[in-house]
Design a protein around this motif. Sequence first.
Motif, PDB file in Angstrom:
ATOM      1  N   CYS A  79     -81.239  45.892 -31.750  1.00 30.25           N
ATOM      2  CA  CYS A  79     -81.572  46.719 -32.919  1.00 30.25           C
ATOM      3  C   CYS A  79     -80.678  47.952 -32.974  1.00 30.25           C
ATOM      4  CB  CYS A  79     -83.044  47.133 -32.871  1.00 30.25           C
ATOM      5  SG  CYS A  79     -84.195  45.800 -33.283  1.00 30.25           S
ATOM      6  N   HIS A  80     -80.453  48.549 -31.834  1.00 28.36           N
ATOM      7  CA  HIS A  80     -79.605  49.750 -31.772  1.00 28.36           C
ATOM      8  C   HIS A  80     -78.186  49.413 -32.224  1.00 28.36           C
ATOM      9  CE1 HIS A  80     -78.130  53.630 -30.406  1.00 28.36           C
ATOM     10  NE2 HIS A  80     -77.167  53.002 -29.751  1.00 28.36           N
ATOM     11  N   ARG A  81     -77.662  48.265 -31.757  1.00 23.24           N
ATOM     12  CA  ARG A  81     -76.307  47.871 -32.140  1.00 23.24           C
ATOM     13  C   ARG A  81     -76.210  47.642 -33.649  1.00 23.24           C
ATOM     14  NH1 ARG A  81     -76.827  44.734 -27.421  1.00 23.24           N
ATOM     15  NH2 ARG A  81     -77.260  42.832 -28.618  1.00 23.24           N
ATOM     16  N   ALA A  82     -77.296  47.137 -34.239  1.00 20.22           N
ATOM     17  CA  ALA A  82     -77.276  46.811 -35.664  1.00 20.22           C
ATOM     18  C   ALA A  82     -77.777  47.961 -36.536  1.00 20.22           C
ATOM     19  CB  ALA A  82     -78.135  45.576 -35.913  1.00 20.22           C
ATOM     20  N   GLY A  83     -78.140  49.080 -35.911  1.00 21.12           N
ATOM     21  CA  GLY A  83     -78.653  50.213 -36.668  1.00 21.12           C
ATOM     22  C   GLY A  83     -79.999  49.928 -37.303  1.00 21.12           C
ATOM     23  N   ARG A  84     -80.818  49.129 -36.613  1.00 25.81           N
ATOM     24  CA  ARG A  84     -82.131  48.761 -37.135  1.00 25.81           C
ATOM     25  C   ARG A  84     -83.246  49.423 -36.343  1.00 25.81           C
ATOM     26  NH1 ARG A  84     -83.071  42.595 -37.477  1.00 25.81           N
ATOM     27  NH2 ARG A  84     -84.762  43.349 -38.824  1.00 25.81           N
ATOM     28  N   ASN A  85     -84.382  49.592 -36.978  1.00 33.93           N
ATOM     29  CA  ASN A  85     -85.566  50.123 -36.314  1.00 33.93           C
ATOM     30  C   ASN A  85     -86.200  49.009 -35.481  1.00 33.93           C
ATOM     31  OD1 ASN A  85     -88.042  51.145 -35.547  1.00 33.93           O
ATOM     32  ND2 ASN A  85     -88.645  51.818 -37.583  1.00 33.93           N
ATOM     33  N   PRO A  86     -86.354  49.191 -34.172  1.00 29.91           N
ATOM     34  CA  PRO A  86     -86.953  48.146 -33.335  1.00 29.91           C
ATOM     35  C   PRO A  86     -88.341  47.716 -33.808  1.00 29.91           C
ATOM     36  CG  PRO A  86     -85.923  49.808 -31.959  1.00 29.91           C
ATOM     37  CD  PRO A  86     -85.879  50.334 -33.362  1.00 29.91           C
ATOM     38  N   ALA A  87     -89.032  48.596 -34.494  1.00 35.16           N
ATOM     39  CA  ALA A  87     -90.369  48.250 -34.994  1.00 35.16           C
ATOM     40  C   ALA A  87     -90.323  47.186 -36.078  1.00 35.16           C
ATOM     41  CB  ALA A  87     -91.065  49.505 -35.522  1.00 35.16           C
ATOM     42  N   ALA A  88     -89.123  46.927 -36.624  1.00 35.42           N
ATOM     43  CA  ALA A  88     -88.977  45.944 -37.702  1.00 35.42           C
ATOM     44  C   ALA A  88     -88.839  44.521 -37.181  1.00 35.42           C
ATOM     45  CB  ALA A  88     -87.765  46.287 -38.561  1.00 35.42           C
ATOM     46  N   VAL A  89     -88.776  44.348 -35.872  1.00 39.28           N
ATOM     47  CA  VAL A  89     -88.588  43.020 -35.290  1.00 39.28           C
ATOM     48  C   VAL A  89     -89.746  42.712 -34.345  1.00 39.28           C
ATOM     49  CG1 VAL A  89     -87.022  41.485 -34.049  1.00 39.28           C
ATOM     50  CG2 VAL A  89     -86.096  43.405 -35.368  1.00 39.28           C
ATOM     51  N   ILE A 118     -81.121  39.032 -34.221  1.00 35.84           N
ATOM     52  CA  ILE A 118     -81.573  40.378 -34.594  1.00 35.84           C
ATOM     53  C   ILE A 118     -80.448  41.147 -35.267  1.00 35.84           C
ATOM     54  CG2 ILE A 118     -82.281  42.620 -33.645  1.00 35.84           C
ATOM     55  CD1 ILE A 118     -83.932  41.025 -31.572  1.00 35.84           C
ATOM     56  N   GLU A 119     -79.242  41.021 -34.722  1.00 38.96           N
ATOM     57  CA  GLU A 119     -78.097  41.705 -35.332  1.00 38.96           C
ATOM     58  C   GLU A 119     -77.847  41.235 -36.759  1.00 38.96           C
ATOM     59  OE1 GLU A 119     -75.755  42.249 -31.051  1.00 38.96           O
ATOM     60  OE2 GLU A 119     -74.919  40.946 -32.598  1.00 38.96           O
ATOM     61  N   GLU A 120     -78.287  40.004 -37.069  1.00 36.91           N
ATOM     62  CA  GLU A 120     -78.077  39.446 -38.407  1.00 36.91           C
ATOM     63  C   GLU A 120     -79.321  39.554 -39.295  1.00 36.91           C
ATOM     64  OE1 GLU A 120     -75.253  38.659 -39.678  1.00 36.91           O
ATOM     65  OE2 GLU A 120     -74.140  38.922 -37.805  1.00 36.91           O
ATOM     66  N   GLY A 121     -80.351  40.258 -38.817  1.00 33.06           N
ATOM     67  CA  GLY A 121     -81.473  40.550 -39.693  1.00 33.06           C
ATOM     68  C   GLY A 121     -82.801  39.903 -39.377  1.00 33.06           C
ATOM     69  N   ALA A 122     -82.919  39.196 -38.266  1.00 30.73           N
ATOM     70  CA  ALA A 122     -84.198  38.577 -37.912  1.00 30.73           C
ATOM     71  C   ALA A 122     -85.310  39.611 -37.840  1.00 30.73           C
ATOM     72  CB  ALA A 122     -84.081  37.850 -36.577  1.00 30.73           C
ATOM     73  N   THR A 123     -86.483  39.234 -38.336  1.00 28.54           N
ATOM     74  CA  THR A 123     -87.680  40.080 -38.166  1.00 28.54           C
ATOM     75  C   THR A 123     -88.679  39.426 -37.223  1.00 28.54           C
ATOM     76  OG1 THR A 123     -88.894  39.106 -40.027  1.00 28.54           O
ATOM     77  CG2 THR A 123     -87.423  40.970 -40.515  1.00 28.54           C
ATOM     78  N   LEU A 124     -88.513  38.123 -36.993  1.00 25.96           N
ATOM     79  CA  LEU A 124     -89.348  37.374 -36.055  1.00 25.96           C
ATOM     80  C   LEU A 124     -88.430  36.535 -35.185  1.00 25.96           C
ATOM     81  CD1 LEU A 124     -91.952  36.141 -38.690  1.00 25.96           C
ATOM     82  CD2 LEU A 124     -92.515  37.663 -36.780  1.00 25.96           C
ATOM     83  N   VAL A 125     -88.466  36.755 -33.877  1.00 27.98           N
ATOM     84  CA  VAL A 125     -87.678  35.929 -32.961  1.00 27.98           C
ATOM     85  C   VAL A 125     -88.647  35.103 -32.119  1.00 27.98           C
ATOM     86  CG1 VAL A 125     -85.618  37.370 -32.923  1.00 27.98           C
ATOM     87  CG2 VAL A 125     -87.454  37.860 -31.315  1.00 27.98           C
ATOM     88  N   ARG A 126     -88.332  33.820 -31.973  1.00 28.86           N
ATOM     89  CA  ARG A 126     -89.229  32.869 -31.332  1.00 28.86           C
ATOM     90  C   ARG A 126     -88.710  32.563 -29.926  1.00 28.86           C
ATOM     91  NH1 ARG A 126     -87.393  30.726 -36.094  1.00 28.86           N
ATOM     92  NH2 ARG A 126     -86.461  28.980 -34.963  1.00 28.86           N
ATOM     93  N   GLU A 134     -86.370  44.984 -23.935  1.00 30.26           N
ATOM     94  CA  GLU A 134     -85.203  45.859 -23.764  1.00 30.26           C
ATOM     95  C   GLU A 134     -83.994  45.281 -24.490  1.00 30.26           C
ATOM     96  OE1 GLU A 134     -84.834  46.251 -19.549  1.00 30.26           O
ATOM     97  OE2 GLU A 134     -86.499  47.673 -19.369  1.00 30.26           O
ATOM     98  N   CYS A 135     -83.802  43.961 -24.393  1.00 29.56           N
ATOM     99  CA  CYS A 135     -82.688  43.310 -25.091  1.00 29.56           C
ATOM    100  C   CYS A 135     -82.869  43.400 -26.598  1.00 29.56           C
ATOM    101  CB  CYS A 135     -82.578  41.850 -24.659  1.00 29.56           C
ATOM    102  SG  CYS A 135     -82.018  41.611 -22.964  1.00 29.56           S
ATOM    103  N   MET A 136     -84.107  43.247 -27.071  1.00 28.17           N
ATOM    104  CA  MET A 136     -84.393  43.372 -28.496  1.00 28.17           C
ATOM    105  C   MET A 136     -84.068  44.779 -28.997  1.00 28.17           C
ATOM    106  SD  MET A 136     -87.990  41.226 -28.769  1.00 28.17           S
ATOM    107  CE  MET A 136     -88.272  41.668 -30.503  1.00 28.17           C
ATOM    108  N   ASN A 137     -84.498  45.767 -28.237  1.00 28.53           N
ATOM    109  CA  ASN A 137     -84.226  47.159 -28.621  1.00 28.53           C
ATOM    110  C   ASN A 137     -82.726  47.434 -28.659  1.00 28.53           C
ATOM    111  OD1 ASN A 137     -86.948  47.721 -28.879  1.00 28.53           O
ATOM    112  ND2 ASN A 137     -87.148  48.617 -26.841  1.00 28.53           N
ATOM    113  N   ALA A 138     -82.000  46.891 -27.675  1.00 31.44           N
ATOM    114  CA  ALA A 138     -80.552  47.101 -27.628  1.00 31.44           C
ATOM    115  C   ALA A 138     -79.871  46.446 -28.833  1.00 31.44           C
ATOM    116  CB  ALA A 138     -79.987  46.536 -26.324  1.00 31.44           C
TER     117      ALA A 138
END
Length: 228
Positions: free
Chosen positions: A18-28, A210-218, A12-16
Motif C-alpha cells: 500500500c505504501h509503495r502504491a500510495g494507498r491507505n492500508p485500510a482500503a485493502v 495491491i499495487e494494481e488496486g486490489a481491495t480484497l486479497v485471497r 506487513e507485506c500488505m502495508n508495504a
Amino acid sequence: MSIQANLQQIRECMNAACHRAGRNPAAVRLVAVSKTKPAALIEEAAAAGQNLFGENYVQEFIDKREAIKSPVEWHFIGALQTNKVKYLPGKVQLIHSVDRLSLAREIDRQWARIDAVADILIQLNLGMETTKAGTEEAELEALVRAAAALPRLRIRGLMALPPYLDDPEEVRPYFRRLSELATAVDALRIPGVTMAELSMGMSHDFEVAIEEGATLVRVGSAIFGERT
C-alpha cells in the motif's frame, strides 16, 4: 511459523505494498482462504485478529460455519453451482464468483426468500483458461446490466483468478486489466452497481495485486500452510 506469525508477516507485506502504491492500508482487506482447513485453525486465526474468511465449497462451509464460535465474516469465493445457492442466504456477506446470469437469477431468488439483498462480485476469466470459471470481457457489460436489473442483487465490483505464473510481475497485466475494466464499468453509471471492490491476488502475488488496486486479497497457503 505459527498462524499468528504468518498473519503478521502478511499484514506487513500488505502495508508495504500500500505504501509503495500510495494507498491507505485500510482500503485493502485480507480474505483468509480456509478451504480444506479444520475449524480449529480458523479459530486460531480469528484469535490472532483475522475476522474475514473465504470458503470454496458449500457443504464444507456450512459444516464449518456451525463449528466456528468466533464472530467472523464469511465470503464465498469458489465456483458456485446454481443448485447450491439455497444454502447461502443469510450466511455469507459477499459472493465473489458470479459469472453467469442463471447464477445471478438464482441468488436473486434465494435472497428474496429472506427479504434481503445479496452483495456480489462479477468474476472474469481474464486468461481465457478453459479450466477456470469466469465470464469473458466481451460479455461483461451485458452480464452486469442484466444482473443489476435483479432487485435482490447489489453488484459491488469484480473478481479474477488470473493464470498462475511463478513471477508475480508476469501476473501484473491481468490485475491491471481488471482494474481498467472496473473503471470502465463504473463509468457506465448503472443503477445498483458500484466498483468498490476488486478481489484479486493470492499468496504468491497479492503484493502486486495491491499495487494494481486490489481491495480484497485471497490468501490461503501463506496463512495456513500448503494444502495436504
